[in-house]
Design a protein around this motif. Structure first.
Motif, PDB file in Angstrom:
ATOM      1  N   VAL A   9      14.252  20.655   3.750  1.00 24.88           N
ATOM      2  CA  VAL A   9      13.715  21.315   2.847  1.00 24.88           C
ATOM      3  C   VAL A   9      13.061  20.851   2.092  1.00 24.88           C
ATOM      4  N   GLN A  10      12.568  21.647   0.675  1.00 23.53           N
ATOM      5  CA  GLN A  10      11.689  20.984  -0.045  1.00 23.53           C
ATOM      6  C   GLN A  10      12.675  20.283  -1.700  1.00 23.53           C
ATOM      7  N   SER A  38       8.352  17.889   0.438  1.00 25.85           N
ATOM      8  CA  SER A  38       7.091  18.892   0.539  1.00 25.85           C
ATOM      9  C   SER A  38       6.111  18.655   1.655  1.00 25.85           C
ATOM     10  N   GLY A  76      14.672  20.984  -5.160  1.00 26.47           N
ATOM     11  CA  GLY A  76      14.281  21.810  -5.489  1.00 26.47           C
ATOM     12  C   GLY A  76      14.810  23.389  -4.773  1.00 26.47           C
ATOM     13  N   GLY A  77      15.010  22.492  -3.564  1.00 31.08           N
ATOM     14  CA  GLY A  77      16.007  23.981  -2.772  1.00 31.08           C
ATOM     15  C   GLY A  77      16.982  24.081  -1.894  1.00 31.08           C
ATOM     16  N   SER A  78      17.845  24.113  -1.842  1.00 27.73           N
ATOM     17  CA  SER A  78      19.447  24.438  -1.177  1.00 27.73           C
ATOM     18  C   SER A  78      19.711  24.124   0.639  1.00 27.73           C
ATOM     19  N   LEU A  79      20.455  23.376   0.436  1.00 31.64           N
ATOM     20  CA  LEU A  79      21.122  23.884   2.397  1.00 31.64           C
ATOM     21  C   LEU A  79      22.762  23.740   1.661  1.00 31.64           C
ATOM     22  N   ASN A 105      22.442  22.497  -4.377  1.00 33.96           N
ATOM     23  CA  ASN A 105      21.185  22.951  -4.447  1.00 33.96           C
ATOM     24  C   ASN A 105      20.701  21.863  -5.805  1.00 33.96           C
ATOM     25  N   VAL A 118      14.624  15.697   2.532  1.00 36.69           N
ATOM     26  CA  VAL A 118      14.043  16.578   1.497  1.00 36.69           C
ATOM     27  C   VAL A 118      12.316  16.251   1.027  1.00 36.69           C
TER      28      VAL A 118
END
Length: 117
Positions: free
Chosen positions: A12-13, A117, A15-18, A83, A115
């Protein structure tokens, strides 16, 4: 067979969520304190969050306000909503079940969260 099976990890980038899930094959799941731990490369395994049979939740400082632990006793499942993920959250996340009376402890096999980018 007593076991914990985690799922929901991935890439996930920032700032993203899982949302991680942990399905437990244990008797009397509702009596266990459930926890999420994580282990980054070269570091020790550390507690992230835990939730008691009474739904009392505890978090370590570095995830407060970003992560939420919850449980569904009808589904024998515990969740970790993550988050605002940061690169430093990258780790293998492990589910843990502990029986307060007997101190029986069970670990899952882990799920990778990356995490980047």
């Amino acid at each position: 067979q007593v076991q914990l099976v985690e799922s929901g990890g991935g890439l996930v980038q920032p700032g993203g969520s899982l949302r991680l899930s942990c399905a437990a094959s244990v008797r009397r799941f509702s009596t266990y304190t459930m926890g999420w731990y994580r282990q980054a490369p070269g570091k020790q395994r550390e507690l992230v969050a835990s939730i008691t049979r009474g739904y009392g939740a505890n978090y370590v400082d570095f995830v407060k306000g970003r992560f939420t632990i919850s449980r569904d006793n009808a589904q024998n499942t515990v969740y970790l909503q993550m988050n605002a993920l940061k690169p430093e959250d990258t780790a293998v996340y492990y589910c843990n079940a502990r029986q307060p009376l007997t101190q029986l402890t069970i670990w899952g096999q882990g799920t990778q969260v990356t995490v980047s980018s």
